[in-house]
Design an enzyme around this catalytic site. Structure first.
Site, PDB file in Angstrom:
ATOM      1  N   ASN A   1      20.426  19.094  21.714  1.00 15.20           N
ATOM      2  CA  ASN A   1      21.281  18.668  22.817  1.00 15.20           C
ATOM      3  C   ASN A   1      21.375  19.745  23.870  1.00 15.20           C
ATOM      4  O   ASN A   1      21.157  20.937  23.612  1.00 15.20           O
ATOM      5  CB  ASN A   1      22.694  18.327  22.323  1.00 15.20           C
ATOM      6  CG  ASN A   1      23.465  19.556  21.877  1.00 15.20           C
ATOM      7  OD1 ASN A   1      23.303  20.029  20.748  1.00 15.20           O
ATOM      8  ND2 ASN A   1      24.318  20.087  22.743  1.00 15.20           N
ATOM      9  N   CYS A   2      21.680  19.326  25.108  1.00 18.92           N
ATOM     10  CA  CYS A   2      21.982  20.265  26.184  1.00 18.92           C
ATOM     11  C   CYS A   2      23.463  20.112  26.505  1.00 18.92           C
ATOM     12  O   CYS A   2      24.264  19.781  25.621  1.00 18.92           O
ATOM     13  CB  CYS A   2      21.093  20.011  27.398  1.00 18.92           C
ATOM     14  SG  CYS A   2      21.285  18.378  28.120  1.00 18.92           S
ATOM     15  N   ILE A   3      23.858  20.282  27.753  1.00 22.23           N
ATOM     16  CA  ILE A   3      25.278  20.225  28.100  1.00 22.23           C
ATOM     17  C   ILE A   3      25.841  18.824  27.955  1.00 22.23           C
ATOM     18  O   ILE A   3      26.988  18.643  27.563  1.00 22.23           O
ATOM     19  CB  ILE A   3      25.490  20.731  29.545  1.00 22.23           C
ATOM     20  CG1 ILE A   3      25.123  22.213  29.633  1.00 22.23           C
ATOM     21  CG2 ILE A   3      26.926  20.537  29.996  1.00 22.23           C
ATOM     22  CD1 ILE A   3      25.188  22.773  31.033  1.00 22.23           C
TER      23      ILE A   3
ATOM     24  N   ARG B   1      23.598  15.758  26.988  1.00 25.00           N
ATOM     25  CA  ARG B   1      22.757  14.722  26.395  1.00 25.00           C
ATOM     26  C   ARG B   1      22.200  15.106  25.030  1.00 25.00           C
ATOM     27  O   ARG B   1      21.930  16.275  24.762  1.00 25.00           O
ATOM     28  CB  ARG B   1      21.542  14.412  27.268  1.00 25.00           C
ATOM     29  CG  ARG B   1      21.710  14.600  28.722  1.00 25.00           C
ATOM     30  CD  ARG B   1      20.373  14.421  29.420  1.00 25.00           C
ATOM     31  NE  ARG B   1      20.431  14.954  30.761  1.00 25.00           N
ATOM     32  CZ  ARG B   1      19.366  15.167  31.525  1.00 25.00           C
ATOM     33  NH1 ARG B   1      18.180  14.889  31.064  1.00 25.00           N
ATOM     34  NH2 ARG B   1      19.516  15.650  32.733  1.00 25.00           N
TER      35      ARG B   1
ATOM     36  N   ARG C   1      17.706  25.958  28.847  1.00 29.50           N
ATOM     37  CA  ARG C   1      18.947  25.607  28.146  1.00 29.50           C
ATOM     38  C   ARG C   1      19.332  26.667  27.131  1.00 29.50           C
ATOM     39  O   ARG C   1      20.519  26.887  26.859  1.00 29.50           O
ATOM     40  CB  ARG C   1      18.785  24.255  27.434  1.00 29.50           C
ATOM     41  CG  ARG C   1      18.665  23.067  28.360  1.00 29.50           C
ATOM     42  CD  ARG C   1      18.846  21.772  27.582  1.00 29.50           C
ATOM     43  NE  ARG C   1      17.902  21.634  26.486  1.00 29.50           N
ATOM     44  CZ  ARG C   1      16.694  21.090  26.600  1.00 29.50           C
ATOM     45  NH1 ARG C   1      16.282  20.661  27.780  1.00 29.50           N
ATOM     46  NH2 ARG C   1      15.902  20.978  25.563  1.00 29.50           N
TER      47      ARG C   1
END
Length: 533
Positions: free
Chosen positions: A475-477, A479, A25
């Site tokens: 956070n990622c894209i 979540r 990520r």
């Protein structure tokens, strides 16, 4: 079902998987920048080439040339500093504490890494001349001649800085040195840890470079040599060593010695320049040499940029979840166009390289296999670049290029790559763009529709068991990813009141709360709440 299976995995493999995912990520930020910038740079560079101006005189207009060269210069600064971008991106993504300091330390670390490698090269007498440095894996970065690690150098610096920040952000020192403790110690210790790496890496790289040079004769074997070369070329991209291999084949005896009209030409590119620009398609040397020469240059690259990359992009799009395709389409299309128009394949390759290294190896092997018929088909398309513009100029506008054979071979490559990637992504459930488990609808919650991020954050924190139950938030894209003290305190029904699309536990004390594209704003609001703002 997926969360149940994941929760049964042993702790060590799960921890390793989480670390790999975090690292993957962290690469999204520089990749997201490279794709659109690369597309602009590629188009401007292609339209500014001398052979393009010769074919389309309007491109020689002074104002248009100024615009194209200016845009090319402005965007090239991004690609000239890819290692620095990856250093900062990795540090920001991997560091759990003091992210800003970690980013600062990664830049310091990268500078020190380059200078340390230069010191070693100078002291050992292996600092190459400007004419030969590319052939031994050296280059100039930020004014320093050093080992050409490309993005890997930045990744190493970012990882060291992030690991230092995570481990030493609360370092306590004796009173006399207390000023240098805590977060101030992070860049200092990063320098300390980077120096030994800077002394070791040149030794390892010299071994690898020597090995590549020693086996380079394999790459020029008729018919199969180009396939082996291209497989290794792709495989070396993550390490930045593909430039070494390319330079050795293009400019030295390893690429062959060609006698043309009584004159000796050393290397693939020197021979190509003579045949392509001076002798032309009517020369007997064209039919004798061009199929082999072009298989190491633009013709071979066009198989990747015009056929393989679009095939991989289509496979990613077709395997994306239906509700996520709108978001995935933009990301994938940009990466494909960057290669198609700009000859830059790294954004797409990096998008799955760190998600599944095994798939990247398969990709490299397929690139080699897909090249096998090239010379047999007498394809004779130059030059160095592999864009659609180069296909138009050197394929369609030159005679005796057998461009239709490139299209036929490209179509075969397209289907091969499409079906292999589609099968692999589905078989191993890879989270390529658009395959996030959940997606948020705008109607999911009134709070989301109103974009009331503080209220949403308050509900999330309460549902997670309060501030004291939260160890770390990132956070990622799509979540929020939260480490917890006690997962039994989580109230999932409460969290769902926030309008999230889903909740699941990939491991015992780690929870994912899915908000889709809005997640970054929710994350900022959660951070503010946790800090008491």
């Amino acid at each position: 079902m997926a969360s149940t299976v994941l929760s049964k995995l042993p702790k060590v493999p799960q921890s390793w998987k989480n670390n790999i995912q975090t690292f993957g990520r962290s690469l999204l930020l520089p990749i997201a920048l490279l794709a659109p910038v690369g597309m602009i740079m590629g188009i401007c560079s292609a339209l500014g080439q001398s052979y393009m101006v010769e074919r389309f005189p309007f491109l020689g207009n002074e104002i248009l040339k100024l615009i194209l060269t200016s845009l090319s210069s402005i965007t090239s600064i991004i690609f000239n500093n890819i290692p620095l971008l990856f250093a900062m991106g990795v540090a920001q993504g991997v560091a759990k504490h003091e992210k800003g300091i970690a980013v600062f330390a990664s830049v310091v670390g990268y500078l020190v890494l380059n200078v340390t490698m230069n010191v070693y090269l100078t002291a050992s007498g292996t600092l190459a001349d400007a004419e030969t440095m590319a052939q031994v894996g050296q280059g100039v970065y930020l004014g320093v001649q050093t080992v050409k690690l490309e993005a890997l150098g930045g990744i190493i610096s970012g990882l060291v800085a992030a690991a230092t920040a995570n481990r030493f952000y609360r370092l306590e020192l004796p009173l006399a040195f207390a000023f240098f403790g805590g977060k101030k110690s992070i860049p200092i210790l990063t320098v300390v840890f980077i120096i030994p790496l800077g002394l070791i890496i040149p030794i390892i790289w010299s071994w690898i470079t020597s090995f590549l040079i020693s086996i380079s004769f394999i790459f020029t074997t008729d018919y199969i040599g180009a396939s082996i070369y291209y497989m290794f070329n792709r495989m070396l991209i993550p390490f930045g060593l593909h430039h070494v291999l390319a330079s050795v084949v293009r400019f030295t005896e390893a690429g062959g010695v060609y006698m043309i009209n009584g004159t000796e030409y050393v290397g693939i590119l020197n021979a190509m320049n003579e045949v392509l620009f001076n002798l032309g398609p009517d020369s007997p040397y064209w039919s004798d040499l061009m199929p082999k020469l072009s298989s190491y240059l633009g013709g071979a690259q066009e198989l990747t940029t015009l056929f393989r990359v679009p095939a991989i992009g289509l496979a990613m799009y077709k395997t994306s979840f239906l509700k996520n395709r709108k978001m995935a389409k933009g990301v994938i299309t940009t990466c494909v166009l960057t290669a198609f128009l700009g000859n830059i394949t790294e954004p797409l390759e990096f998008s799955f390289l760190f998600i599944s290294p095994a798939l990247f190896i398969i990709y490299c092997v397929l690139c080699g296999i897909g090249m096998l018929p090239y010379q047999l088909l007498n394809i004779s398309i130059g030059y160095i670049r592999g864009t659609i513009f180069d296909f138009g100029i050197f394929g369609l506008m030159y005679e005796n290029t057998h461009w239709i054979n490139l299209i036929l071979l490209g179509i075969a490559n397209f289907f091969l790559f499409y079906f292999v990637f589609k099968w692999y992504i589905l078989k191993f459930q890879l989270e390529t763009p658009g395959r996030e488990p959940f997606e948020v609808e705008e109607s999911a919650s009134e709070l989301l529709k109103q974009k009331d991020w503080p209220a949403i954050a308050g509900i999330v924190i309460e549902g997670l068991g309060g501030k004291d139950n939260i160890v770390h938030v990132e956070n990622c894209i799509s979540r929020l990813r939260i480490d917890l003290v006690d997962p039994s305190k989580v109230d999932q029904m409460k969290i769902k009141d926030s309008g999230c699309a889903g909740i699941f536990f990939p491991s015992e004390k780690h929870i994912h709360v899915v908000f889709g594209p809005h997640v970054e704003f929710v994350r900022h609001a959660v951070d503010d709440k946790l800090k008491g703002k």
